[in-house]
Enzyme design. Structure first.
Site, PDB file in Angstrom:
ATOM      1  N   HIS A 152       0.846  -1.206   0.000  1.00  0.00           N
ATOM      2  CA  HIS A 152       0.000   0.000   0.000  1.00  0.00           C
ATOM      3  C   HIS A 152       0.875   1.248   0.000  1.00  0.00           C
ATOM      4  CE1 HIS A 152      -3.305  -2.703   0.766  1.00  0.00           C
ATOM      5  NE2 HIS A 152      -2.794  -3.084   1.906  1.00  0.00           N
ATOM      6  N   ASP A 180      -0.598  -5.795   6.640  1.00  0.00           N
ATOM      7  CA  ASP A 180      -1.616  -6.796   6.378  1.00  0.00           C
ATOM      8  C   ASP A 180      -1.391  -7.538   5.064  1.00  0.00           C
ATOM      9  OD1 ASP A 180      -2.303  -4.166   5.304  1.00  0.00           O
ATOM     10  OD2 ASP A 180      -4.132  -5.117   4.578  1.00  0.00           O
ATOM     11  N   GLU A 181      -0.556  -7.010   4.199  1.00  0.00           N
ATOM     12  CA  GLU A 181      -0.319  -7.647   2.914  1.00  0.00           C
ATOM     13  C   GLU A 181       0.869  -8.591   2.931  1.00  0.00           C
ATOM     14  OE1 GLU A 181       2.023  -4.462   3.796  1.00  0.00           O
ATOM     15  OE2 GLU A 181      -0.069  -4.163   3.350  1.00  0.00           O
ATOM     16  N   VAL A 182       1.568  -8.664   4.049  1.00  0.00           N
ATOM     17  CA  VAL A 182       2.761  -9.508   4.121  1.00  0.00           C
ATOM     18  C   VAL A 182       2.373 -10.948   4.362  1.00  0.00           C
ATOM     19  CG1 VAL A 182       4.907  -9.923   5.371  1.00  0.00           C
ATOM     20  CG2 VAL A 182       4.135  -7.603   4.963  1.00  0.00           C
TER      21      VAL A 182
END
Length: 88
Positions: A23, A86-88
């Site tokens: 992001h 949160d995207e990891v």
């Protein structure tokens, strides 16, 4: 900062969120530290559009992140910081 002072006087903590490593589309203001910025079709490159992830292969990425976190630490006295992730 007035918001932090106002909150503190009322017993409220203000915890900033600096969303990274994903992001990070807006981080492309610093050339070379964002991978896949704006790539299409976005579904192949990221979880949500617009795509842009901090590039861990670039030393400058770490320098910029360090500078941003130091500035955030000066502005927000709380010991906590939210980095998303949160995207990891």
């Amino acid at each position: 900062m007035k918001v932090v002072e106002h909150a503190s006087e009322r017993g409220v903590r203000v915890i900033p969120e600096i969303d990274m490593p994903g992001h990070a589309f807006s981080w492309q203001a610093v050339p070379g530290i964002v991978a896949c910025a704006g790539r299409q079709p976005w579904e192949l490159f990221c979880a949500q559009p617009p795509c842009g992830q901090l590039d861990p292969t670039q030393e400058e990425t770490y320098e910029v992140v360090r500078a941003v976190l130091e500035e955030v630490a000066r502005l927000f006295p709380d010991e906590a910081l939210h980095v998303g992730g949160d995207e990891v």
